[in-house]
Design an enzyme around this catalytic site. Structure first.
Site, PDB file in Angstrom:
ATOM      1  N   LYS A 253       1.814  -3.283   7.138  1.00 37.68           N
ATOM      2  CA  LYS A 253       2.648  -2.917   4.789  1.00 37.68           C
ATOM      3  C   LYS A 253       4.179  -2.062   5.101  1.00 37.68           C
ATOM      4  O   LYS A 253       4.474  -2.461   4.075  1.00 37.68           O
ATOM      5  CB  LYS A 253       1.719  -1.032   4.740  1.00 37.68           C
TER       6      LYS A 253
ATOM      7  N   TYR B 125      -1.624  -1.093  10.359  1.00 48.93           N
ATOM      8  CA  TYR B 125      -1.986  -1.544   9.352  1.00 48.93           C
ATOM      9  C   TYR B 125      -0.586  -0.654   8.553  1.00 48.93           C
ATOM     10  O   TYR B 125      -0.010  -1.030   7.876  1.00 48.93           O
ATOM     11  CB  TYR B 125      -2.738  -0.206   8.660  1.00 48.93           C
TER      12      TYR B 125
ATOM     13  N   SER C  31       1.204  -1.091   0.060  1.00 51.60           N
ATOM     14  CA  SER C  31      -0.243  -0.090   0.173  1.00 51.60           C
ATOM     15  C   SER C  31       0.923   1.261   0.053  1.00 51.60           C
ATOM     16  O   SER C  31       2.101   1.332   0.579  1.00 51.60           O
ATOM     17  CB  SER C  31      -1.081   0.410   1.315  1.00 51.60           C
TER      18      SER C  31
HETATM   19  P1  NAD Z   1     -11.282  -5.082  -0.179  1.00 50.66           P
HETATM   20  O1  NAD Z   1     -11.859  -6.014   1.398  1.00 50.66           O
HETATM   21  O2  NAD Z   1     -12.199  -5.547  -1.447  1.00 50.66           O
HETATM   22  O3  NAD Z   1     -10.811  -7.531  -0.203  1.00 50.66           O
HETATM   23  C1  NAD Z   1      -9.828  -7.667   0.790  1.00 50.66           C
HETATM   24  C2  NAD Z   1     -10.219  -9.228   0.349  1.00 50.66           C
HETATM   25  O4  NAD Z   1      -9.144  -9.837   1.188  1.00 50.66           O
HETATM   26  C3  NAD Z   1     -11.343  -9.457   0.623  1.00 50.66           C
HETATM   27  O5  NAD Z   1     -11.961 -10.404  -0.459  1.00 50.66           O
HETATM   28  C4  NAD Z   1     -11.331 -10.441   1.800  1.00 50.66           C
HETATM   29  O6  NAD Z   1     -12.326 -11.466   2.027  1.00 50.66           O
HETATM   30  C5  NAD Z   1      -9.903 -11.318   2.078  1.00 50.66           C
HETATM   31  N1  NAD Z   1      -9.272 -11.326   3.114  1.00 50.66           N
HETATM   32  C6  NAD Z   1      -8.815 -10.847   4.382  1.00 50.66           C
HETATM   33  N2  NAD Z   1      -8.372 -11.561   5.124  1.00 50.66           N
HETATM   34  C7  NAD Z   1      -8.146 -13.057   4.597  1.00 50.66           C
HETATM   35  C8  NAD Z   1      -7.226 -13.966   5.161  1.00 50.66           C
HETATM   36  N3  NAD Z   1      -6.864 -14.062   6.552  1.00 50.66           N
HETATM   37  N4  NAD Z   1      -7.772 -14.254   4.460  1.00 50.66           N
HETATM   38  C9  NAD Z   1      -7.860 -14.642   2.836  1.00 50.66           C
HETATM   39  N5  NAD Z   1      -8.728 -13.832   2.841  1.00 50.66           N
HETATM   40  C10 NAD Z   1      -8.662 -12.935   3.167  1.00 50.66           C
HETATM   41  O7  NAD Z   1     -10.499  -4.684  -0.288  1.00 50.66           O
HETATM   42  P2  NAD Z   1      -8.917  -4.216  -1.382  1.00 50.66           P
HETATM   43  O8  NAD Z   1      -9.302  -2.632  -0.788  1.00 50.66           O
HETATM   44  O9  NAD Z   1      -9.854  -4.860  -2.350  1.00 50.66           O
HETATM   45  O10 NAD Z   1      -7.708  -4.487  -0.746  1.00 50.66           O
HETATM   46  C11 NAD Z   1      -6.935  -5.721  -1.439  1.00 50.66           C
HETATM   47  C12 NAD Z   1      -6.120  -5.257  -1.108  1.00 50.66           C
HETATM   48  O11 NAD Z   1      -5.234  -4.328  -1.573  1.00 50.66           O
HETATM   49  C13 NAD Z   1      -5.590  -5.501   0.511  1.00 50.66           C
HETATM   50  O12 NAD Z   1      -3.969  -6.086   0.804  1.00 50.66           O
HETATM   51  C14 NAD Z   1      -5.050  -3.809   1.277  1.00 50.66           C
HETATM   52  O13 NAD Z   1      -4.568  -3.648   2.356  1.00 50.66           O
HETATM   53  C15 NAD Z   1      -4.947  -3.325   0.046  1.00 50.66           C
HETATM   54  N6  NAD Z   1      -4.286  -1.616  -0.384  1.00 50.66           N
HETATM   55  C16 NAD Z   1      -6.338  -1.228  -0.611  1.00 50.66           C
HETATM   56  C17 NAD Z   1      -6.852   0.290  -0.668  1.00 50.66           C
HETATM   57  C18 NAD Z   1      -7.431   1.202  -0.952  1.00 50.66           C
HETATM   58  O14 NAD Z   1      -7.662   1.821  -0.486  1.00 50.66           O
HETATM   59  N7  NAD Z   1      -8.970  -0.065  -1.305  1.00 50.66           N
HETATM   60  C19 NAD Z   1      -5.300   0.677  -1.123  1.00 50.66           C
HETATM   61  C20 NAD Z   1      -3.910  -0.031  -0.434  1.00 50.66           C
HETATM   62  C21 NAD Z   1      -3.608  -0.648  -1.089  1.00 50.66           C
END
Ligand code: NAD
Length: 270
Positions: free
Chosen positions: A155, A151, A138
């Site tokens: 990260k 977080y 992230s």
């Molecule tokens: P999201 O909540 O839509 O997706 C996260 C997914 O991870 C979900 O489907 C959840 O079921 C799964 N998950 C959680 N714990 C788990 C586990 N123990 N085993 C298997 N699956 C698990 O969120 P997103 O925004 O799509 O996030 C995806 C990635 O991107 C994450 O690592 C998040 O930290 C990162 N990210 C997101 C953003 C944002 O603004 N949305 C920004 C930077 C990074």
């Protein structure tokens, strides 16, 4: 890497960015394993794209090993493993105020899961002379997420682990990229799947992250930034004290405007 004809695995792929990555990999001609905590949720993503849905809690090493085994039995050796699963809890007040269990979950999902995946696939990849580890971190892993120390810290650790993988295994033919998006309109930010327009000019859709990933993979670039402004913010860290001063000012202004540091409110201000 061009994913066309390659075998790929994406964790946390039932929603948000993981789902967009899985769909895009399939569109580019890859064989895709869509993995998430529950098989039914992963199945909803695979149904239209003819992928394989596998339930896997990435915090459990044996389940990650099973995921790799099921993928290999179905599609053959894995060319690209994308560790994308993530969690976000926020914190009530102090930077230490999230519960220990939440800190542990952040550590397990954001760091240990990526260690388990690399441990499971590296020997085979090295034996075959190559492979790709695509790890989600992230912008919070390069900068910091206001209002969530667990977080941010985990990260940062994910970025550090990806650096170690790249340094140690580059000579084995292993490619490593780390994805560092800023705000993306997904359920993590309170958006329902693909139905709402992102609020805030700096907020992008998960498909735009997939665009940046395809571009970054083509160039086999270590750092994949879906938000170009993150590179500029990163440069500001050259003067650490000034950068921390700027972040403190930003935090004060967020609290003044939204009454707190909730992710759902904060992202609308960028
Ligand atoms: P999201 O909540 O839509 O997706 C996260 C997914 O991870 C979900 O489907 C959840 O079921 C799964 N998950 C959680 N714990 C788990 C586990 N123990 N085993 C298997 N699956 C698990 O969120 P997103 O925004 O799509 O996030 C995806 C990635 O991107 C994450 O690592 C998040 O930290 C990162 N990210 C997101 C953003 C944002 O603004 N949305 C920004 C930077 C990074």
């Amino acid at each position: 890497m061009n994913v066309n004809g390659k075998t790929t695995v994406v964790t946390g792929a039932a929603s948000g960015i993981g789902k967009a990555l899985a769909q895009r990999f399939e569109k580019e001609g890859a064989r895709v394993v869509v993995s998430d905590l529950y098989e039914a949720a992963a199945q909803r993503v695979t149904d239209p794209i003819r992928g394989l849905a596998v339930a896997c809690d990435v915090t459990k090493e044996t389940e990650v090993q099973d995921l790799v085994a099921r993928c290999e039995a179905h599609f053959g050796p894995i060319d690209l493993f994308c560790s994308n699963a993530g969690v976000f809890f926020g914190e009530p007040d102090l930077a230490t105020s999230a519960e220990n269990a939440q800190w542990q979950t952040c550590w397990d999902v954001h760091v240990m899961a990526q260690v388990y995946a690399a441990r499971a696939v590296l020997p085979g990849m090295i034996e075959r002379g190559g492979g790709y580890l695509l790890n989600m971190a992230s912008a919070a892993g390069l900068l910091s997420q206001i209002g969530d120390a667990a977080y941010s810290a985990t990260k940062h650790a994910a970025v550090g682990f990806a650096e170690s993988l790249a340094i140690t295994h580059g000579d084995d033919g292993i490619k490593v990229s780390v994805i560092c998006p800023q705000y993306v309109a997904t359920p993590m930010l309170g958006y329902s799947e693909g139905r709402e327009k992102p609020e805030g000019v700096g907020v992008i859709g998960p498909e735009q992250v997939a665009d940046a990933v395809i571009e970054g993979l083509a160039e086999e670039r270590f750092l994949i930034l879906s938000h170009p402004e993150v590179e500029k913010y990163r440069q500001h860290k050259g003067d650490y004290d000034r950068w921390i001063g700027g972040m403190r000012k930003l935090r004060r202004s967020i609290i003044q405007k939204t009454g707190g540091t909730r992710l759902e409110d904060m992202h609308k201000l960028v």
